[in-house]
Design a protein around this motif. Structure first.
Motif, PDB file in Angstrom:
ATOM      1  N   UNK A  39       0.837  -1.208   0.000  1.00 27.08           N
ATOM      2  CA  UNK A  39       0.000   0.000   0.000  1.00 27.08           C
ATOM      3  C   UNK A  39       0.870   1.254   0.000  1.00 27.08           C
ATOM      4  N   UNK A  40       1.959   1.223   0.767  1.00 26.10           N
ATOM      5  CA  UNK A  40       2.887   2.359   0.791  1.00 26.10           C
ATOM      6  C   UNK A  40       3.483   2.584  -0.598  1.00 26.10           C
ATOM      7  N   UNK A  41       3.915   1.524  -1.239  1.00 30.37           N
ATOM      8  CA  UNK A  41       4.477   1.646  -2.591  1.00 30.37           C
ATOM      9  C   UNK A  41       3.414   2.119  -3.577  1.00 30.37           C
ATOM     10  N   UNK A  42       2.204   1.588  -3.445  1.00 36.93           N
ATOM     11  CA  UNK A  42       1.121   1.972  -4.351  1.00 36.93           C
ATOM     12  C   UNK A  42       0.797   3.457  -4.256  1.00 36.93           C
ATOM     13  N   UNK A  43       0.967   4.026  -3.073  1.00 37.87           N
ATOM     14  CA  UNK A  43       0.664   5.449  -2.895  1.00 37.87           C
ATOM     15  C   UNK A  43       1.888   6.331  -3.131  1.00 37.87           C
ATOM     16  N   UNK A  44       2.948   5.766  -3.707  1.00 43.84           N
ATOM     17  CA  UNK A  44       4.114   6.558  -4.092  1.00 43.84           C
ATOM     18  C   UNK A  44       5.292   6.465  -3.158  1.00 43.84           C
ATOM     19  N   UNK A  45       5.196   5.655  -2.122  1.00 42.29           N
ATOM     20  CA  UNK A  45       6.299   5.509  -1.186  1.00 42.29           C
ATOM     21  C   UNK A  45       7.332   4.494  -1.659  1.00 42.29           C
ATOM     22  N   UNK A  46       8.338   4.318  -0.876  1.00 41.46           N
ATOM     23  CA  UNK A  46       9.443   3.382  -1.081  1.00 41.46           C
ATOM     24  C   UNK A  46      10.382   3.774  -2.219  1.00 41.46           C
ATOM     25  N   UNK A  47      10.230   4.959  -2.774  1.00 44.30           N
ATOM     26  CA  UNK A  47      11.099   5.343  -3.892  1.00 44.30           C
ATOM     27  C   UNK A  47      12.563   5.443  -3.471  1.00 44.30           C
ATOM     28  N   UNK A  48      12.822   5.613  -2.191  1.00 41.17           N
ATOM     29  CA  UNK A  48      14.215   5.630  -1.718  1.00 41.17           C
ATOM     30  C   UNK A  48      14.883   4.279  -1.977  1.00 41.17           C
ATOM     31  N   UNK A  49      14.102   3.220  -2.156  1.00 36.63           N
ATOM     32  CA  UNK A  49      14.647   1.898  -2.440  1.00 36.63           C
ATOM     33  C   UNK A  49      15.263   1.823  -3.842  1.00 36.63           C
ATOM     34  N   UNK A  50      14.979   2.787  -4.684  1.00 36.23           N
ATOM     35  CA  UNK A  50      15.407   2.710  -6.081  1.00 36.23           C
ATOM     36  C   UNK A  50      16.852   3.164  -6.298  1.00 36.23           C
ATOM     37  N   UNK A  51      17.601   3.324  -5.236  1.00 33.07           N
ATOM     38  CA  UNK A  51      18.970   3.834  -5.334  1.00 33.07           C
ATOM     39  C   UNK A  51      20.021   2.754  -5.567  1.00 33.07           C
ATOM     40  N   UNK A  52      19.730   1.516  -5.217  1.00 34.30           N
ATOM     41  CA  UNK A  52      20.732   0.454  -5.355  1.00 34.30           C
ATOM     42  C   UNK A  52      20.115  -0.752  -6.062  1.00 34.30           C
ATOM     43  N   UNK A  53      20.950  -1.617  -6.633  1.00 32.74           N
ATOM     44  CA  UNK A  53      20.417  -2.762  -7.396  1.00 32.74           C
ATOM     45  C   UNK A  53      19.487  -3.665  -6.596  1.00 32.74           C
ATOM     46  N   UNK A  54      19.934  -4.130  -5.444  1.00 28.48           N
ATOM     47  CA  UNK A  54      19.135  -5.111  -4.693  1.00 28.48           C
ATOM     48  C   UNK A  54      17.902  -4.458  -4.063  1.00 28.48           C
ATOM     49  N   UNK A  55      17.997  -3.211  -3.656  1.00 31.36           N
ATOM     50  CA  UNK A  55      16.817  -2.533  -3.123  1.00 31.36           C
ATOM     51  C   UNK A  55      15.803  -2.281  -4.241  1.00 31.36           C
TER      52      UNK A  55
END
Length: 190
Positions: A39-55
């Motif tokens: 739900x967090x990702x669906x609402x635009x969250x977790x974008x900080x995870x997009x900085x590294x390959x495994x994240x």
């Protein structure tokens, strides 16, 4: 919850057979453990995870794989596909996939396989050929997905969940074994 929690669950707590089999128990577990995160990702969250390959890979699993378990048969199954596809394409532009194992690349490329556009399908097949060469089933399924999109421009087996009208050709395809028939056809041609 961290990206490593997602990867530990996906690669250590589940088997490859479980990734693609239907299990109400597993679907319920994924919903319980990761529903709020999705739900967090669906609402635009977790974008900080997009900085590294495994994240980034963890983000793709949350937005591409988990909704197919949590919302099986519902339009919500595909709700975060655009986010997963954008993350995968961004990772490819930044060559993050080069720092992942073949098994990890397979799931990073999966949003392209789930896309209903032929250019994404073509790209997925090329990536599977070149960057996941030790996984013949991955290439087989990428080719089968592409063939369905080539024939229909969409995945007919999503029609009901998405409220789309099924054409006569799609209905005949579904009655003839649908995706399983295409996989057998692609396998025989290989």
């Amino acid at each position: 919850m961290t990206p490593q929690d997602i990867l530990d669950f996906w690669y250590e707590d589940m088997t490859p057979e479980e990734w693609f089999s239907v299990s109400e128990t597993r679907d319920a577990e994924i919903t319980r453990r990761f529903g709020a995160l999705w739900e967090t990702a669906a609402s635009g969250g977790l974008t900080r995870w997009l900085a590294s390959p495994r994240a980034t890979l963890a983000y793709v699993i949350v937005t591409d794989q988990f909704p197919r378990n949590m919302h099986r048969g519902s339009p919500r199954s595909f709700e975060t596909d655009p986010k997963a596809r954008a993350a995968a394409k961004s990772a490819l532009l930044r060559r993050l996939d080069a720092r992942l194992s073949q098994s990890e690349r397979y799931f990073l490329y999966m949003p392209l396989m789930h896309s209903e556009t032929l250019p994404d399908q073509d790209r997925c097949v090329r990536l599977m050929q070149l960057r996941v060469p030790d996984n013949a089933p991955a290439l087989l399924h990428a080719r089968a997905h592409r063939e369905v999109i080539r024939r229909f421009g969409r995945f007919p087996f999503r029609n009901e969940a998405l409220g789309r009208v099924t054409t006569d050709a799609e209905r005949a395809f579904m009655e003839a074994g649908a995706y399983g028939a295409v996989v057998r056809e692609m396998d025989a041609a290989a």
